[in-house]
Design a protein around this motif. Structure first.
Motif, PDB file in Angstrom:
ATOM      1  N   ARG A  56      36.312  27.576  48.485  1.00  0.00           N
ATOM      2  CA  ARG A  56      36.427  28.117  46.825  1.00  0.00           C
ATOM      3  C   ARG A  56      38.072  27.750  46.392  1.00  0.00           C
ATOM      4  O   ARG A  56      38.424  27.723  44.933  1.00  0.00           O
ATOM      5  CB  ARG A  56      36.427  29.343  46.976  1.00  0.00           C
ATOM      6  N   ALA A  57      39.011  28.301  46.853  1.00  0.00           N
ATOM      7  CA  ALA A  57      40.645  27.698  46.862  1.00  0.00           C
ATOM      8  C   ALA A  57      40.782  26.464  45.995  1.00  0.00           C
ATOM      9  O   ALA A  57      41.791  26.219  46.070  1.00  0.00           O
ATOM     10  CB  ALA A  57      41.060  28.909  47.828  1.00  0.00           C
ATOM     11  N   MET A  58      39.955  25.268  47.572  1.00  0.00           N
ATOM     12  CA  MET A  58      40.533  23.993  47.062  1.00  0.00           C
ATOM     13  C   MET A  58      39.328  23.947  45.984  1.00  0.00           C
ATOM     14  O   MET A  58      39.472  22.237  45.505  1.00  0.00           O
ATOM     15  CB  MET A  58      39.932  23.505  48.073  1.00  0.00           C
ATOM     16  N   GLY A  59      38.714  24.014  45.346  1.00  0.00           N
ATOM     17  CA  GLY A  59      37.613  23.781  44.617  1.00  0.00           C
ATOM     18  C   GLY A  59      37.128  23.167  44.703  1.00  0.00           C
ATOM     19  O   GLY A  59      35.939  22.579  43.895  1.00  0.00           O
ATOM     20  N   ILE A  60      35.703  22.874  46.231  1.00  0.00           N
ATOM     21  CA  ILE A  60      34.863  23.480  46.251  1.00  0.00           C
ATOM     22  C   ILE A  60      33.686  23.980  45.678  1.00  0.00           C
ATOM     23  O   ILE A  60      33.502  25.026  44.917  1.00  0.00           O
ATOM     24  CB  ILE A  60      34.230  23.417  47.525  1.00  0.00           C
TER      25      ILE A  60
END
Lengths: 249, 344
Positions: free
Chosen positions: B208-212
């Protein structure tokens, strides 16, 4: 104060975070400018990691707002924050353990909608930069701790962020690994016009990397500014640097 | 040559080679029972590889898979039961459905599409859940699908047996579909979406922190999984010719899950290997049951040995090798590794 902040900066203003009534952050405001490395220091439990979690939308804010290059971020939306150009690493390394090193780095580019072929190219370039290309096909779980840290930074960079938030990136590295990392980090703001926020307990490392530091204790900002000035701040000496620093000062 | 050396090509070629060998052996021995076992095995490959597409890539255990098999089987049945038999097979059928018709092959694939559409419609909210909540909701989804099959008499003939499906499923057909399922599953695993799904499996917070977009990648994996389950259901329906809703419930879920868990949910090689091992064990144990019962060694009938052995095998694998027999590396990776090692 906010009138002086460039619109290209990351601004986290008046951030308050509460966990079950306990105030972990209390009205902290922090600015990261593109092209600079800002140090975030403070004693254990002062709220440094919570601040990164708050900026990246991973903990809900009681008050405050995060603005990335002029765009106000919605609350608790880590994906939006990431896609707005904020990359991060974690205090305890969080790699995708069953993926290869290359796949780990590719994921950041893929998440931004980049095609697999191009993502692989980006990963190859970054891994070369970090001296990890020979281990590209290694399963991430099989790396040593220092390499895991480097892959985590490489992964964050693959998303071509505008801002990079590093939570103790040198933790667990030996002296030479730490030196090499320091050298690589120093290049990044110039090469990529990247704003970096770095948390670390290693004061010599912070001194080498950062011009400005932000100091928090018990969830509140106690000092901010040029590192030479902050080092002399009595509140900082008392709260964080301790008696040895007092003697140095 | 480099194409042949590609680890993904090698994986597909090796696993399809295994299926081809099965077909050849079946034709060589020319024993009807063996052909039936081999056909069922190929259908199970479609089912288990389908489950692997979701479970292996997202790390979320799904109980709903067998429900989508049922959707595929009933859809294919609706489209293929001959008009003259419909009155008997589906006495309560809606009048507007009486004219529905398609060739069995087309109907099998339409069954997969209907299963995928239903999965797409109902599952998105569930994909936001993780861990125990996700597993429990997938079980709830199975219960919903089963209940609908059990009570929607107009379409399924209710709890009664639905019959009259043309028996067109042959061993070569199932082997071809199984090979296709393997190729599709591997392509998905190695695609952009597959890698993102596997990233969410390994660390949801970091993903989530990577934008997935975690729910979206899981959702797409779930749709693919349901598509393959629906196709598997259609193939099975046209193999057995008649079935009732009880064919798509807990016992079958347990077998399919057992195959995947034993083989290794993380790899397609593991999924295929799991089907071969469990099928071989099942057939041997069934034979043992028959032998024991005919020899009357025990005073009563010996029943349920296969299920008990499967349960203990699952426990043993989960305890000793939680990732299954083939946890992380596909067979193609192993072959390329061996070749590189030999070359020094």
């Amino acid at each position: 104060m906010q009138a002086d902040i460039p619109t290209t900066a990351l601004l986290a203003s008046n951030i308050t975070v509460e966990f079950a009534g306990l105030r972990a952050l209390d009205g902290v405001t922090i600015v990261i400018n593109p092209g600079e490395i800002l140090g975030l220091i403070g004693p254990n439990g002062s709220g440094k990691t919570t601040l990164i979690n708050a900026i990246t939308g991973q903990v809900p804010l009681a008050t405050g707002q995060v603005t990335v290059a002029g765009d106000v971020m919605p609350l608790s939306a880590p994906r939006t924050v990431a896609l707005s150009g904020v990359g991060r690493t974690f205090q305890i390394v969080r790699l995708f353990d069953q993926l290869t090193v290359s796949e780990n780095v590719e994921t950041a580019a893929l998440a931004k909608g980049i095609k697999r072929k191009d993502a692989r190219k980006i990963a190859t370039e970054i891994l070369q930069e970090f001296g990890m290309l020979s281990r590209a096909e290694t399963i991430a779980a099989n790396l040593n701790y220092g390499d895991k840290r480097r892959v985590e930074i490489a992964r964050a960079l693959a998303a071509t962020p505008k801002f990079l938030l590093l939570d103790e990136p040198a933790a667990g590295m030996n002296e030479s690994e730490s030196q090499m990392l320091c050298k690589q980090l120093l290049e990044l703001p110039k090469q990529r016009n990247l704003g970096i926020l770095i948390i670390d307990h290693d004061m010599p490392l912070i001194s080498r990397l950062c011009d400005r530091v932000h100091v928090i204790a018990s969830g509140k900002t106690i000092a901010a500014g040029l590192i030479e000035n902050v080092r002399k701040d009595p509140a900082v000496i008392e709260a964080y640097l301790g008696s040895s620093a007092r003697q140095d000062a | 040559m480099s194409f042949l050396m590609n680890r993904h090509t090698l994986t597909v070629a090796s696993l399809c080679g295994l299926l081809l060998m099965l077909v050849f052996i079946s034709y060589a021995v020319d024993v009807r029972v063996f052909t039936r076992i081999a056909t069922t095995l190929c259908i199970n490959v479609v089912m288990v590889v389908g489950l692997q597409s979701f479970m292996g890539n997202t790390g979320i255990l799904s109980f709903a898979h067998i429900g989508f098999m049922g959707v595929g089987a009933y859809t294919s049945a609706l489209l293929t039961i001959p008009a003259q038999m419909r009155g008997m097979a589906l006495p309560d059928l809606y009048p507007f459905m009486e004219g529905l018709s398609a060739s069995p092959i087309l109907a099998i694939f339409l069954g997969g599409i209907v299963a995928a559409v239903i999965a797409a419609a109902v599952s998105y909210p569930l994909m936001r859940l993780s861990d125990a909540a996700a597993v429990i909701t997938s079980f709830a989804l199975l219960v919903v699908l089963h209940t609908v099959m059990l009570h929607w008499s107009e379409v399924t003939n209710g709890p009664r047996t639905l019959f009259g499906l043309p028996a067109i499923t042959s061993l070569p057909l199932t082997a071809i579909v199984a090979a296709g399922a393997i190729a599709v599953a591997l392509m998905f695993k190695e695609s952009r979406l597959g890698i993102l799904a596997r990233a969410t499996r390994d660390d949801e917070t970091a993903a989530r922190a990577m934008g997935i977009n975690t729910p979206r990648v899981r959702w797409l994996a779930f749709i693919l999984s349901a598509l393959l389950a629906g196709i598997g259901g259609g193939l099975w329906g046209h193999f057995v010719g008649s079935f009732s809703p009880k064919a798509f419930y807990l016992k079958e879920t347990f077998v399919i899950l057992g195959m995947l868990v034993i083989g290794g949910p993380g790899t397609i090689t593991g999924a295929v290997l799991g089907v071969f091992i469990v099928t071989a064990a099942f057939e041997s144990l069934r034979t043992l049951e028959v032998v024991l019962n005919s020899a009357q060694i025990f005073s009563g009938q010996v029943v349920g040995v296969t299920e008990i052995v499967l349960a203990f095998s699952m426990i043993a694998v989960l305890a000793l090798r939680p990732g299954g027999l083939v946890p992380t590396r596909e067979i193609g990776d192993a072959i390329v590794g061996l070749i590189r090692k030999r070359k020094g």
